[in-house]
Design a protein around this motif. Structure first.
Motif, PDB file in Angstrom:
ATOM      1  N   ASP A   1       3.413  11.635  -1.811  1.00  0.00           N
ATOM      2  CA  ASP A   1       2.762  12.730  -1.726  1.00  0.00           C
ATOM      3  C   ASP A   1       1.353  12.656  -1.646  1.00  0.00           C
ATOM      4  O   ASP A   1       0.513  13.521  -2.539  1.00  0.00           O
ATOM      5  CB  ASP A   1       3.420  13.695  -2.889  1.00  0.00           C
ATOM      6  CG  ASP A   1       4.962  14.009  -2.956  1.00  0.00           C
ATOM      7  OD1 ASP A   1       5.318  14.181  -1.590  1.00  0.00           O
ATOM      8  OD2 ASP A   1       5.563  14.044  -3.797  1.00  0.00           O
ATOM      9  N   GLY A   2       0.849  11.856  -0.972  1.00  0.00           N
ATOM     10  CA  GLY A   2      -0.752  11.673  -0.719  1.00  0.00           C
ATOM     11  C   GLY A   2      -1.360  10.974  -1.681  1.00  0.00           C
ATOM     12  O   GLY A   2      -2.741  10.938  -1.845  1.00  0.00           O
ATOM     13  N   GLU A   3      -0.787  10.465  -2.773  1.00  0.00           N
ATOM     14  CA  GLU A   3      -1.415  10.008  -3.786  1.00  0.00           C
ATOM     15  C   GLU A   3      -0.704   8.643  -4.085  1.00  0.00           C
ATOM     16  O   GLU A   3       0.368   8.161  -3.831  1.00  0.00           O
ATOM     17  CB  GLU A   3      -1.121  10.812  -5.221  1.00  0.00           C
ATOM     18  CG  GLU A   3      -1.841  12.200  -5.210  1.00  0.00           C
ATOM     19  CD  GLU A   3      -1.537  12.781  -6.566  1.00  0.00           C
ATOM     20  OE1 GLU A   3      -1.385  11.960  -7.551  1.00  0.00           O
ATOM     21  OE2 GLU A   3      -1.029  14.012  -6.412  1.00  0.00           O
ATOM     22  N   GLY A   4      -1.670   7.796  -4.710  1.00  0.00           N
ATOM     23  CA  GLY A   4      -1.190   6.512  -5.043  1.00  0.00           C
ATOM     24  C   GLY A   4      -0.797   6.447  -6.499  1.00  0.00           C
ATOM     25  O   GLY A   4      -1.481   6.269  -7.714  1.00  0.00           O
ATOM     26  N   ARG A   5       0.688   6.826  -6.654  1.00  0.00           N
ATOM     27  CA  ARG A   5       1.203   7.309  -8.140  1.00  0.00           C
ATOM     28  C   ARG A   5       1.149   6.238  -8.856  1.00  0.00           C
ATOM     29  O   ARG A   5       2.343   5.300  -8.494  1.00  0.00           O
ATOM     30  CB  ARG A   5       2.553   8.154  -7.995  1.00  0.00           C
ATOM     31  CG  ARG A   5       2.258   9.476  -7.336  1.00  0.00           C
ATOM     32  CD  ARG A   5       3.394  10.206  -7.453  1.00  0.00           C
ATOM     33  NE  ARG A   5       3.130  11.513  -6.644  1.00  0.00           N
ATOM     34  CZ  ARG A   5       3.127  12.707  -7.489  1.00  0.00           C
ATOM     35  NH1 ARG A   5       2.958  12.446  -8.861  1.00  0.00           N
ATOM     36  NH2 ARG A   5       2.838  13.722  -6.760  1.00  0.00           N
TER      37      ARG A   5
ATOM     38  N   LEU B   1       1.709   5.331  -0.840  1.00  0.00           N
ATOM     39  CA  LEU B   1       1.341   6.595  -0.974  1.00  0.00           C
ATOM     40  C   LEU B   1       2.404   7.620  -1.118  1.00  0.00           C
ATOM     41  O   LEU B   1       3.489   7.496  -0.397  1.00  0.00           O
ATOM     42  CB  LEU B   1       0.407   6.977   0.323  1.00  0.00           C
ATOM     43  CG  LEU B   1      -0.744   7.762   0.164  1.00  0.00           C
ATOM     44  CD1 LEU B   1      -1.762   7.096  -0.683  1.00  0.00           C
ATOM     45  CD2 LEU B   1      -1.401   8.235   1.413  1.00  0.00           C
TER      46      LEU B   1
ATOM     47  N   SER C   1       8.740  18.909  -6.280  1.00  0.00           N
ATOM     48  CA  SER C   1       7.776  18.110  -7.550  1.00  0.00           C
ATOM     49  C   SER C   1       8.882  17.192  -7.921  1.00  0.00           C
ATOM     50  O   SER C   1       9.615  17.415  -8.227  1.00  0.00           O
ATOM     51  CB  SER C   1       7.397  19.178  -8.589  1.00  0.00           C
ATOM     52  OG  SER C   1       6.802  20.005  -8.128  1.00  0.00           O
TER      53      SER C   1
ATOM     54  N   ASP D   1       0.814  -1.163   0.045  1.00  0.00           N
ATOM     55  CA  ASP D   1       0.000  -0.110  -0.048  1.00  0.00           C
ATOM     56  C   ASP D   1       0.944   1.202  -0.090  1.00  0.00           C
ATOM     57  O   ASP D   1       1.558   1.740   1.002  1.00  0.00           O
ATOM     58  CB  ASP D   1      -1.018  -0.151   1.213  1.00  0.00           C
ATOM     59  CG  ASP D   1      -1.666   1.146   1.290  1.00  0.00           C
ATOM     60  OD1 ASP D   1      -2.068   1.899   0.649  1.00  0.00           O
ATOM     61  OD2 ASP D   1      -2.392   1.143   2.675  1.00  0.00           O
TER      62      ASP D   1
END
Lengths: 325, 325
Positions: B61-65, B59, B98, B57
């Motif tokens: 930067d807060g996203e499931g890239r 994550l 970024s 699982d």
């Protein structure tokens, strides 16, 4: 018989580039090159040899440009030697563009000077002789002598390195849309670049590949394969600027890069255009002539593009006026 | 003993660049490289192996890239193999910049992941082992493991290609002022570039010169000769981007060039700054730390520079928290 003579000559854009030479005095290149003469970028030069002059009187774009004068005088000396006289000359030359920005001003300038000076000196020169002579003034000027699509043979001596036409101007219906981004003179002149790249780390590898590039370019031109042509142009342009960067020279400006990065976007919008670059900052975009009507306003709409010139393949240098006196 | 572990790792900027590898799976480079860890650009990653999870699982930067996940899972698999268990992991990673823009996010990301995952798996790894492991996730990540100024040995096997510190962070009072010009992801990822340059025409020549470059860089660092260092940096940066261009890749953007062309102007104004570039568009400017106070506002005053980060030489990856459970 001496005359006053006026000649005009186009600048040319290389598909296979000339960069690096084995002889700096004779301007013999290390590799052959292929180019196209440009209908919209040219020099017009008038020469008159006058016994009354004590020194050459040279006016370029209305000015006595100190930087260029020594090279012009040296070129006039070549003509005087061929013609066996020593009269000084009055030279008036005009370019329809800014010189020293990488638009190949010395190609059109020295081609026009060569043709005008030879005619003014009463020399009956063949195209090959004119090309050989022009080359000594400025290497790429030899390509502005013959018509249309041109090949310059590298050659190993003064007599074997000259340019000749491989296809006439009307052979292929393509145009070179030049987006001029600045009138600023480039910091490092082409002659200095020719020297610096030779001691750079990329040079040997590039030179080894040039004969194959020449063959490939001629095959593409023979097949009139526009897509292959465009891809070839872009690859060769980047290869040339890789050569510069490997020698620590950056000719590209932010505006050049903006244009380069615009080209794939233009293609996506349905205009098949490809870029190439000279020893300078301006970006040349090739497209089929029917697409130029659409491409030109796109480029003109960019506030930071100073001028857009659409060039068809042009004939080479020619005498436009001569008067006996 | 398994734990929940959090590690932080800096991105690094290479003085001698890593581009091209002899083994894509093990990420063994064709040449050694030298870099400096950056105090202001880093990733922080927490790993917890949980028997209850059916899959990793992740994550970032807060996203499931989606793009990054396969590479992260493959890296967790390496750790699981070393630790001889198969529990899936919960990974939460945050970058303070970024990713995918050429700021070497994968170096800090995989270095932090390596340290956190090994600790969470209860492995007692040496710095060398961590560097070898990090390298397999992302080549340059191996350089983010040791402290300060770092050399990565090319090596010919998994066990011989790792990075170690050549000077500690406080060795030299220089800073890397990074001007970030865009958050846009680069079109061609580093992995693809590593492949493409290898078949490009400049590669053989570049690789042949790399051992001498490594020696020269180490001599300059040993002498703390800032001017020689700066000139070396710029030459190597242009050489890297010449390599890209020779393979048809243009990473530089108009903004990169604006910055590059600003550097000599800044120097004329009395701030001795030099640029270097990564596999991307952002421009790194090195100066002595006392000059950063003056350089930073100059760059910040440019409307098109998004962010300016002043980096001192930093220590490598480190565990910042671990809890038994």
């Amino acid at each position: 018989m001496r005359k006053i003579a006026t000649a005009t000559a186009p600048a040319n854009i290389a598909f296979v580039k000339y960069m690096g030479r084995k002889d700096d005095v004779l301007r013999l290149p290390d590799n052959g090159s292929i180019s196209m003469n440009l209908s919209g970028i040219f020099s017009t030069t008038t020469v008159e040899f006058l016994p009354s002059l004590s020194q050459d009187d040279i006016l370029i774009d209305g000015e006595g440009r100190v930087n260029e004068i020594a090279r012009v005088v040296a070129h006039l000396d070549r003509v005087r030697e061929l013609a066996s006289f020593s009269d000084r000359a009055k030279v008036v030359s005009a370019n329809n563009f800014s010189i020293g920005t990488g638009l190949s001003s010395s190609s059109s300038g020295f081609a026009a000077l060569t043709v005008a000076a030879c005619a003014a000196a009463g020399l009956k020169s063949s195209q090959k002789q004119l090309s050989i002579l022009a080359r000594q003034g400025s290497g790429s000027a030899c390509r502005s002598i013959p018509d249309g699509f041109v090949e310059w043979l590298d050659g190993s001596s003064n007599d074997t390195s000259y340019a000749s036409s491989i296809f006439p101007p009307d052979y292929w219906d393509i145009v070179d849309v030049v987006a001029m981004v600045s009138t600023e003179r480039k910091e490092i002149g082409s002659s200095q670049a020719h020297e610096r790249v030779r001691s750079g780390p990329y040079y040997v590898s590039r030179i080894a590949r040039m004969p194959a590039k020449i063959r490939q370019c001629k095959e593409i031109l023979a097949a009139k394969d526009f897509t292959a042509f465009g891809q070839f142009l872009e690859e060769e342009a980047l290869d040339l600027h890789a050569l510069f960067m490997s020698a620590g020279i950056v000719y590209l400006t932010p505006e050049s890069l903006r244009l380069i990065r615009l080209v794939p976007i233009i293609r996506k919008r349905g205009i098949e255009a490809y870029f190439t670059l000279n020893t300078g900052q301006d970006v040349h975009m090739f497209c089929r002539s029917r697409d130029a009507v659409e491409l030109k306003p796109v480029l003109e709409s960019l506030g930071w593009v100073r001028k857009v010139v659409v060039n068809t393949p042009a004939k080479g240098a020619s005498l436009i006026a001569e008067h006996l006196f």
